[in-house]
Design a protein around this motif. Structure first.
Motif, mmCIF file in Angstrom:
data_model
loop_
_atom_site.group_PDB
_atom_site.id
_atom_site.type_symbol
_atom_site.label_atom_id
_atom_site.label_comp_id
_atom_site.label_asym_id
_atom_site.label_seq_id
_atom_site.Cartn_x
_atom_site.Cartn_y
_atom_site.Cartn_z
ATOM 1 N N ARG A 8 0.845 -1.201 0.000
ATOM 2 C CA ARG A 8 0.000 0.000 0.000
ATOM 3 C C ARG A 8 0.885 1.257 0.000
ATOM 4 N NH1 ARG A 8 -3.041 1.233 4.655
ATOM 5 N NH2 ARG A 8 -3.116 -0.993 5.048
ATOM 6 N N VAL A 9 1.948 1.223 0.825
ATOM 7 C CA VAL A 9 2.874 2.370 0.879
ATOM 8 C C VAL A 9 3.508 2.592 -0.490
ATOM 9 C CG1 VAL A 9 5.099 3.153 1.837
ATOM 10 C CG2 VAL A 9 3.341 2.232 3.362
ATOM 11 N N VAL A 10 3.993 1.514 -1.090
ATOM 12 C CA VAL A 10 4.660 1.656 -2.395
ATOM 13 C C VAL A 10 3.666 2.171 -3.438
ATOM 14 C CG1 VAL A 10 5.790 0.392 -4.279
ATOM 15 C CG2 VAL A 10 6.457 -0.045 -1.909
ATOM 16 N N ARG A 19 4.379 14.540 -7.464
ATOM 17 C CA ARG A 19 3.829 15.618 -6.639
ATOM 18 C C ARG A 19 4.753 15.932 -5.453
ATOM 19 N NH1 ARG A 19 -1.356 17.661 -4.724
ATOM 20 N NH2 ARG A 19 -2.403 17.062 -6.610
ATOM 21 N N TYR A 20 5.241 14.853 -4.789
ATOM 22 C CA TYR A 20 6.125 15.028 -3.632
ATOM 23 C C TYR A 20 7.436 15.702 -4.031
ATOM 24 C CZ TYR A 20 4.099 12.898 0.471
ATOM 25 O OH TYR A 20 3.341 12.670 1.574
ATOM 26 N N ALA A 21 8.003 15.194 -5.143
ATOM 27 C CA ALA A 21 9.312 15.705 -5.545
ATOM 28 C C ALA A 21 9.239 17.199 -5.861
ATOM 29 C CB ALA A 21 9.820 14.920 -6.751
ATOM 30 N N VAL A 56 15.280 14.864 -1.149
ATOM 31 C CA VAL A 56 15.527 16.301 -0.959
ATOM 32 C C VAL A 56 16.503 16.543 0.201
ATOM 33 C CG1 VAL A 56 14.395 18.479 -0.365
ATOM 34 C CG2 VAL A 56 13.226 16.844 -1.850
ATOM 35 N N VAL A 57 16.262 15.848 1.317
ATOM 36 C CA VAL A 57 17.125 16.036 2.493
ATOM 37 C C VAL A 57 18.504 15.442 2.212
ATOM 38 C CG1 VAL A 57 17.464 15.403 4.918
ATOM 39 C CG2 VAL A 57 15.189 16.100 4.118
ATOM 40 N N ALA A 58 18.527 14.239 1.635
ATOM 41 C CA ALA A 58 19.813 13.573 1.356
ATOM 42 C C ALA A 58 20.697 14.477 0.500
ATOM 43 C CB ALA A 58 19.564 12.233 0.656
ATOM 44 N N ILE A 71 17.660 5.764 1.916
ATOM 45 C CA ILE A 71 16.939 4.493 1.760
ATOM 46 C C ILE A 71 15.438 4.741 1.838
ATOM 47 C CG2 ILE A 71 17.275 3.913 4.240
ATOM 48 C CD1 ILE A 71 17.161 0.931 3.340
ATOM 49 N N ASP A 72 14.695 4.080 0.963
ATOM 50 C CA ASP A 72 13.233 4.209 0.953
ATOM 51 C C ASP A 72 12.640 2.933 0.362
ATOM 52 O OD1 ASP A 72 11.244 6.830 1.214
ATOM 53 O OD2 ASP A 72 10.441 5.263 -0.108
ATOM 54 N N LEU A 73 11.408 2.654 0.786
ATOM 55 C CA LEU A 73 10.700 1.460 0.317
ATOM 56 C C LEU A 73 10.230 1.604 -1.129
ATOM 57 C CD1 LEU A 73 9.567 -1.207 1.517
ATOM 58 C CD2 LEU A 73 7.511 0.065 2.148
ATOM 59 N N ALA A 76 9.995 4.295 -6.934
ATOM 60 C CA ALA A 76 9.741 5.538 -7.699
ATOM 61 C C ALA A 76 10.306 6.754 -6.954
ATOM 62 C CB ALA A 76 8.245 5.718 -7.937
ATOM 63 N N MET A 77 10.310 6.695 -5.629
ATOM 64 C CA MET A 77 10.884 7.793 -4.841
ATOM 65 C C MET A 77 12.408 7.794 -5.009
ATOM 66 S SD MET A 77 8.805 9.800 -3.318
ATOM 67 C CE MET A 77 7.374 10.050 -2.293
ATOM 68 N N ILE A 78 12.997 6.603 -4.953
ATOM 69 C CA ILE A 78 14.456 6.510 -5.126
ATOM 70 C C ILE A 78 14.845 7.026 -6.518
ATOM 71 C CG2 ILE A 78 16.355 4.836 -5.366
ATOM 72 C CD1 ILE A 78 15.616 5.431 -2.447
ATOM 73 N N ASP A 99 12.976 -1.748 3.231
ATOM 74 C CA ASP A 99 12.112 -1.452 4.377
ATOM 75 C C ASP A 99 12.991 -1.011 5.549
ATOM 76 O OD1 ASP A 99 10.358 -1.448 6.521
ATOM 77 O OD2 ASP A 99 9.388 -3.322 5.959
ATOM 78 N N VAL A 100 12.720 0.164 6.084
ATOM 79 C CA VAL A 100 13.580 0.700 7.142
ATOM 80 C C VAL A 100 13.369 0.001 8.499
ATOM 81 C CG1 VAL A 100 13.875 2.934 6.005
ATOM 82 C CG2 VAL A 100 12.005 2.639 7.666
ATOM 83 N N ALA A 101 12.400 -0.924 8.547
ATOM 84 C CA ALA A 101 12.225 -1.701 9.777
ATOM 85 C C ALA A 101 13.389 -2.683 9.961
ATOM 86 C CB ALA A 101 10.896 -2.444 9.744
ATOM 87 N N SER A 115 15.850 11.246 9.817
ATOM 88 C CA SER A 115 14.607 10.901 9.134
ATOM 89 C C SER A 115 13.655 12.082 9.214
ATOM 90 C CB SER A 115 13.966 9.675 9.794
ATOM 91 O OG SER A 115 12.786 9.334 9.098
ATOM 92 N N ARG A 116 13.130 12.497 8.043
ATOM 93 C CA ARG A 116 12.217 13.646 8.044
ATOM 94 C C ARG A 116 10.847 13.245 7.495
ATOM 95 N NH1 ARG A 116 12.288 19.148 4.374
ATOM 96 N NH2 ARG A 116 11.571 17.638 2.828
ATOM 97 N N TYR A 117 9.803 13.685 8.164
ATOM 98 C CA TYR A 117 8.404 13.565 7.724
ATOM 99 C C TYR A 117 8.017 12.125 7.401
ATOM 100 C CZ TYR A 117 9.127 18.631 6.870
ATOM 101 O OH TYR A 117 9.450 19.970 6.989
ATOM 102 N N ALA A 118 8.562 11.174 8.140
ATOM 103 C CA ALA A 118 8.278 9.772 7.813
ATOM 104 C C ALA A 118 7.731 8.983 8.999
ATOM 105 C CB ALA A 118 9.545 9.093 7.285
ATOM 106 N N PHE A 119 8.014 9.419 10.237
ATOM 107 C CA PHE A 119 7.634 8.580 11.373
ATOM 108 C C PHE A 119 6.125 8.336 11.439
ATOM 109 C CE2 PHE A 119 10.741 7.025 14.599
ATOM 110 C CZ PHE A 119 11.824 7.059 13.734
ATOM 111 N N HIS A 121 4.268 7.612 9.151
ATOM 112 C CA HIS A 121 3.895 6.585 8.166
ATOM 113 C C HIS A 121 4.319 5.186 8.625
ATOM 114 C CE1 HIS A 121 2.613 9.322 5.039
ATOM 115 N NE2 HIS A 121 3.724 10.009 5.159
ATOM 116 N N LEU A 122 5.007 5.085 9.749
ATOM 117 C CA LEU A 122 5.614 3.799 10.106
ATOM 118 C C LEU A 122 4.681 2.947 10.944
ATOM 119 C CD1 LEU A 122 9.176 5.138 11.032
ATOM 120 C CD2 LEU A 122 8.432 4.103 8.853
ATOM 121 N N ARG A 123 4.586 1.673 10.571
ATOM 122 C CA ARG A 123 3.718 0.750 11.315
ATOM 123 C C ARG A 123 4.329 0.465 12.692
ATOM 124 N NH1 ARG A 123 3.662 -4.417 12.266
ATOM 125 N NH2 ARG A 123 5.619 -4.602 11.121
#
Ligand SMILES: C[S@@+](CC[C@H](N)C(=O)[O-])C[C@H]1O[C@@H](n2cnc3c(N)ncnc32)[C@H](O)[C@@H]1O
Length: 257
Positions: A8-10, A19-21, A56-58, A71-73, A76-78, A99-101, A115-119, A121-123
């Motif tokens: 679902r996240v991917v 849009r995000y980029a 953007v942050v990297a 690193i990202d799940l 398309a973001m990578i 997966d950053v888990a 880590s920015r603007y991601a927590f 979203h984490l299960r």
């Protein structure tokens, strides 16, 4: 269950990657500078950007660091990260999909793990923070920037309910005391905090949402009802006919205990 959730996240972040980029709110140089300077990024740093999204942050911290890994799940973001890196002519960034888990790095591999603007979203935010701590040198720093809500149970509930309605990948935005409990459990301690707001036009956000029109109407109604007295934690305002909402962000610099 994790596989379903990750799919679902991917799916959602692939759809949103462009849009995000391009979002000015996420590319804001002032906010990037706040993060980079409070993190004290320096020329000897090896940095890991956890759930790096479009990079953007990297790419920003790569200007001051020795080396950065993002690193990202979501592949398309990578891909967006690679494009940004190429457009800026940066050579000291590399990318991983995963997966950053379960971070695919050895213990103590980085001097700065951020880590920015991601927590939100984490299960399992605790598992991710434990991993961030593991891959960070004991003398290093962990930096987390995300929505941080006031310790008011109605606001925490309302904010998270509305965000879950708008965004199917939203799990939970933490309050200040929930963050504190997370940090205590992970064995890290806050050394510095800085707060700021990120403002969005509500209709712009809703345009990027796959929620039904009826659900979007529910969100509009609750936000409008909060214009006088904010009960949703989004400090809504009306300007030039637009409703704008404002996410409260905290940047936490953490040391390892
Ligand atoms: C809102 S974006 C944040 C992007 C970036 N950190 C920034 O500040 O611009 C959230 C990112 O978290 C990623 N993500 C969510 N869950 C993840 C997980 N379990 N492992 C890796 N990445 C994840 C998504 O793919 C998405 O790119």
């Amino acid at each position: 269950m994790n596989d379903d959730r990750n799919q679902r996240v991917v799916g959602e972040f692939t759809r949103q990657s462009d849009r995000y980029a391009k979002a000015p709110e996420l590319n804001d140089e002032k906010a990037l500078e706040v993060l980079s300077s409070i993190a004290g990024v320096c020329a000897s740093d090896t940095v890991l950007d956890v759930a790096c999204g479009p990079g953007v942050v990297a790419c920003y911290v790569a200007r001051s660091a020795c080396h950065v890994t993002g690193i990202d799940l979501t592949p398309a973001m990578i891909e967006k990260g690679r494009e940004l890196q190429a457009s800026q002519g940066i050579s000291n960034v590399q990318w991983r999909t995963g997966d950053v888990a379960a971070l695919p790095f050895s213990d103590d591999a980085f001097s700065l793990v951020l880590s920015r603007y991601a927590f939100h979203h984490l299960r399992d935010a605790h598992a991710v923070l434990r991993e961030m701590r593991r891959v960070c040198l004991s003398s290093g720093k962990i930096v987390i920037a995300d929505v941080c809500l006031p310790d008011d149970s109605i606001i925490v509930q309302s904010f998270n309910r509305l965000e879950q309605l708008r965004d199917s990948t939203h799990v939970h935005a933490f309050s200040a005391s929930e963050f504190q409990a997370l940090f205590d459990k992970a064995g890290v301690r806050i050394t510095q905090t800085v707060d700021y707001h990120v403002e969005f036009e509500l209709e712009n956000l809703l345009a990027g949402s796959t929620a039904s029109e009826q659900t979007k109407e529910t969100i509009r109604k609750e936000v409008r009802e909060s214009l006088q007295n904010d009960r949703v934690g989004m400090s809504p305002t009306r300007r030039a006919g637009q409703v704008r909402i404002s996410y409260p962000i905290s940047v936490f610099v953490l040391e390892i205990l």
